[in-house]
Write a protein that holds these residues in place. Structure first.
Motif, PDB file in Angstrom:
ATOM      1  N   VAL A 539      -1.845  -2.837  -4.574  1.00  0.00           N
ATOM      2  CA  VAL A 539      -2.788  -2.189  -3.657  1.00  0.00           C
ATOM      3  C   VAL A 539      -2.932  -0.731  -4.085  1.00  0.00           C
ATOM      4  CG1 VAL A 539      -2.409  -3.692  -1.684  1.00  0.00           C
ATOM      5  CG2 VAL A 539      -0.915  -1.717  -2.030  1.00  0.00           C
ATOM      6  N   GLU A 549      -8.767   2.362   5.173  1.00  0.00           N
ATOM      7  CA  GLU A 549      -8.498   1.577   3.966  1.00  0.00           C
ATOM      8  C   GLU A 549      -7.150   1.963   3.366  1.00  0.00           C
ATOM      9  OE1 GLU A 549     -11.713   2.227   1.313  1.00  0.00           O
ATOM     10  OE2 GLU A 549     -13.218   1.240   2.569  1.00  0.00           O
ATOM     11  N   ARG A 550      -6.888   3.273   3.332  1.00  0.00           N
ATOM     12  CA  ARG A 550      -5.620   3.737   2.770  1.00  0.00           C
ATOM     13  C   ARG A 550      -4.443   3.276   3.623  1.00  0.00           C
ATOM     14  NH1 ARG A 550      -6.816   8.755   2.451  1.00  0.00           N
ATOM     15  NH2 ARG A 550      -5.784   9.463   4.349  1.00  0.00           N
ATOM     16  N   ALA A 553      -3.712  -0.366   3.025  1.00  0.00           N
ATOM     17  CA  ALA A 553      -2.989  -0.580   1.766  1.00  0.00           C
ATOM     18  C   ALA A 553      -1.510  -0.227   1.934  1.00  0.00           C
ATOM     19  CB  ALA A 553      -3.615   0.260   0.658  1.00  0.00           C
ATOM     20  N   LYS A 556       0.343  -2.913   3.838  1.00  0.00           N
ATOM     21  CA  LYS A 556       0.661  -4.087   3.022  1.00  0.00           C
ATOM     22  C   LYS A 556       1.902  -3.845   2.174  1.00  0.00           C
ATOM     23  CE  LYS A 556      -3.979  -6.120   2.575  1.00  0.00           C
ATOM     24  NZ  LYS A 556      -5.067  -6.486   1.625  1.00  0.00           N
ATOM     25  N   SER A 562       2.405  -6.624  -0.353  1.00  0.00           N
ATOM     26  CA  SER A 562       2.210  -6.126  -1.711  1.00  0.00           C
ATOM     27  C   SER A 562       3.534  -5.546  -2.195  1.00  0.00           C
ATOM     28  CB  SER A 562       1.136  -5.037  -1.742  1.00  0.00           C
ATOM     29  OG  SER A 562       1.150  -4.353  -2.992  1.00  0.00           O
ATOM     30  N   LEU A 565       2.468  -0.475  -5.224  1.00  0.00           N
ATOM     31  CA  LEU A 565       1.506   0.487  -4.697  1.00  0.00           C
ATOM     32  C   LEU A 565       1.083   1.425  -5.820  1.00  0.00           C
ATOM     33  CD1 LEU A 565      -0.008   1.839  -2.321  1.00  0.00           C
ATOM     34  CD2 LEU A 565       2.030   3.263  -1.987  1.00  0.00           C
TER      35      LEU A 565
END
Length: 720
Positions: A539, A549-550, A553, A556, A562, A565
């Motif tokens: 991500v 959006e940040r 990420a 996740k 995820s 990063l």
């Protein structure tokens, strides 16, 4: 009139948002030092405007603008023995003159000789009438300039000096060279610098006589004159007697100003003490799933004593990455809340504010204390509820960003303001919060270790606490470096680590492709890693993304959805994910030491062995190699900060520049740190003996503060 100025030397005036400033009245003896440069002969409006941008607008600014090298024009060698690039002063007879009319592209060429040989003098696009007035066949002249060799012929292009032979003594043997910017010329700076020295008055001595004698220092004006008229390279050295004297003057002025501010606070500012409920605090400490360190206990006690005092707390808490500053601050916040007062925690980003809010909410569950969150992205209804809760006193603990600084925020009884990651805020910003509700205790935190010398100059008016111990079970992060062309090996090793359940950061310094800087952008690197490591579900997080959006990420990565990063330095501070154990920093040679250490601190936040890989593009500069070597040798942030100061100087050591960080013009902390210690002791001694600087030496010190403090930075007080 002067007595009136002395008696009203420091005036405290309320400004908007209940901020105060130290108003400074300039003694009359300093008026010539602060005459505008445009008033000097030879400096017109255009030159003055250029000087103001680069140097300053006052006589004293130019007096403090020193040469960086010298040209020695003493050499008058035989023409046959001159080497290329040499500065030579030659007396010559003119043999021939070939000057094209006007300003044609064909160069003007003058052939001249003496008993040791011939040399050519060349001009490009010079005015023909001007050249004809300088050069006539048969004349004897003296010129000085750099000799080049072109087509096996020795020539001087555009000589620095051309005079008739009988005026050869007017060419200076030694000539200082000043740093230039567009529009400035050496001759203007030389003439102006010499003329302003006559305008500097002979000021009464402010340095203790015994110190002057022990250091064999000249007086202030002599030191200035010597700095502008160097006779050798040694005279340009920062450690020379005259430059050391001036460096001490600047450091002494800085320390005197800080001591005066602290004295003013101690004499005029009293608030109700904050005792807190020890039973609640002990219950909280007992509920923690870990033992607090000895260093934390010591600092908690220091802060507790400050809070219990009737004087305001003004304290800087600095601690290395992962040393537990937030817990120490939370106990201070808890002490304020259990005293019936409100408390606020200011963080620089919404991401960090949310993280603090979540962590603190979880830690305080056992006490049934619920903090409030105030950030810019909240709805107007949510913000209004927090505003009303703070104004009514219903909300005792609030965590937020710059939203806490707005004028509409009113506290009914604010007892403590904690400012996290202080280097992300300017002095004005953190003072606004400290002045809410008429003034409160202020605790400033930084995870950027500050060298002691810099802390003394930037925060000398604050008490300083230091956390230099990691929590039990934390291991040092293993750090290695590798060339970027071995990135395939890195991918293979990272793939195996992720298969074993590890989580990793991959840090890139840019967001998008740049023609100017040949480095991989985060977006491009993320696409590459999505293909190379699909199982890791990479991500992306960077500063140009929308906050939602940040945050998605980051969420996740935090939950483990995820395992990789890819980010820019947006994760430099405040990201706390204990499960992450690997960080790869791409183009590490482009980062400063302090920033590399901050980034490395994103891992090693649990008892899991963590590692940091510094990917670099060769060839490395000497400074870049030194940085990487230091990172590999130590995890000690305070040692790294000292090395960063040595390598880079103080300018950027605290992150972005801010109005509260002194930018010294004459002192260099990596050279003059010993003088800072002396300046500190002298300032403390003098202020204790003469708090309002009314003695003979005190009045001289007022002149010193006026020279270095006025029109440089308004000193904000923490009092209301």
């Amino acid at each position: 009139m002067l007595q009136f100025l002395w008696d009203h030397y420091f005036k405290i005036t309320n400004l908007n948002r209940q901020m105060t400033i130290l108003k400074f009245y300039r003694p009359e003896i300093l008026f010539p030092c602060f005459a505008q440069l445009i008033s000097l002969s030879g400096i017109g409006p255009r030159t003055a405007a250029i000087m103001e941008k680069r140097i300053g607008k006052y006589v004293i600014d130019l007096a403090f603008y020193f040469p960086i090298s010298i040209i020695n024009r003493c050499a008058s060698p035989d023409i046959s023995e001159i080497i290329e690039g040499q500065i030579a002063t030659l007396s010559l007879n003119i043999l021939s003159v070939n000057i094209p009319p006007g300003r044609q592209t064909r160069p003007a060429r003058i052939i001249a000789e003496n008993e040791t040989g011939k040399i050519e003098i060349v001009y490009f696009r010079a005015k023909s009438e001007y050249l004809k007035s300088l050069y006539k066949v048969g004349d004897r002249i003296t010129i000085s300039g750099k000799v080049d060799i072109f087509n096996h012929k020795k020539q001087i292009t555009h000589p620095d000096y051309v005079v008739s032979f009988d005026k050869k003594d007017t060419i200076p043997e030694l000539e200082p060279i000043y740093p230039l910017s567009a529009g400035l010329k050496q001759n203007i700076l030389r003439k102006s610098s010499l003329s302003i020295l006559s305008k500097i008055p002979q000021l009464p001595e402010w340095i203790d006589k015994s110190l002057i004698n022990s250091k064999n220092w000249p007086d202030f004006k002599t030191a200035l004159t010597k700095s502008h008229t160097p006779e050798s390279e040694a005279d340009l050295d920062l450690s020379s007697k005259h430059r050391s004297r001036l460096a001490f003057d600047e450091l002494f002025a800085n320390q005197l100003a800080l001591c005066l501010i602290r004295k003013q606070q101690a004499n005029t500012e009293l608030i109700n003490s904050i005792v807190g409920d020890e039973n609640v605090i002990n219950k909280f400490i007992s509920s923690l799933p870990f033992q607090i360190t000895t260093a934390q206990k010591h600092v908690i006690e220091e802060i507790s004593e400050d809070q219990k005092s009737s004087s305001r707390m003004l304290r800087l808490l600095q601690g290395d990455v992962g040393s537990g500053k937030t817990l120490v601050a939370l106990i201070a916040l808890l002490r304020a809340v259990t005293s019936g007062k409100q408390a606020a925690l200011l963080a620089p980003t919404e991401l960090l504010s949310k993280q603090h809010f979540q962590n603190i909410s979880q830690l305080l569950k056992c006490l049934d204390i619920q903090p409030a969150l105030l950030i810019g992205s909240m709805s107007q209804r949510q913000k209004r509820e927090v505003h009303e809760g703070l104004k009514s006193g219903k909300i005792l603990l609030v965590i937020g960003t710059h939203a806490l600084l707005t004028q509409e925020i009113e506290f009914i009884n604010l007892g403590l303001a904690v400012v996290d990651e202080q280097h992300r805020f300017g002095v004005k910003q953190r003072l606004v919060l400290g002045e809410k509700n008429g003034g409160c205790d202020v605790l400033i935190m930084t995870a950027t270790p500050i060298p002691r010398t810099l802390a003394m100059t930037a925060y000398g008016d604050l008490k300083i606490s230091q956390l230099d111990e990691k929590p039990a079970g934390r291991r040092d992060i293993k750090t290695a470096s590798l060339q970027l062309d071995k990135i395939d090996d890195v991918i293979n090793r990272l793939s195996k680590a992720i298969q074993n359940g590890n989580r990793a950061y991959w840090i890139c310094p840019l967001v998008e492709e740049s023609d100017k800087i040949d480095i991989s952008a985060a977006e491009e690197r993320n696409k590459f890693l999505e293909k190379a490591l699909p199982d890791a579900n990479p991500v992306l997080a960077h500063g140009k993304m929308k906050a939602k959006e940040r945050d998605a990420a980051m969420q996740k990565f935090e939950t483990g959805e995820s395992q990789l990063l890819v980010a820019t330095t947006v994760v430099e501070v405040g990201v706390d994910i204990p499960e992450a154990s690997i960080i790869i920093i791409e183009h590490a040679e482009r980062f400063g030491l302090a920033q590399l250490h901050q980034l490395r601190g994103r891992v090693g936040r649990s008892n899991i062995q963590s590692s940091c890989l510094l990917l670099y593009q060769s060839p490395l500069s000497i400074t870049a190699k030194s940085r990487l070597d230091i990172m590999k040798k130590t995890n000690d942030g305070f040692l790294i900060a000292d090395e960063d100061l040595r390598l880079r100087g103080p300018g950027e050591i605290l992150g972005q520049r801010q109005s509260g960080t002194p930018e010294f013009r004459l002192a260099n902390l990596s050279v003059h740190s010993d003088l800072l210690e002396i300046a500190r002791k002298q300032a403390l001694s003098l202020i204790n003996e003469d708090p309002m600087l009314k003695s003979k030496r005190g009045i001289a010190c007022r002149n010193l503060i006026g020279l270095f403090e006025q029109d440089r930075a308004i000193r904000y007080l923490y009092s209301g």
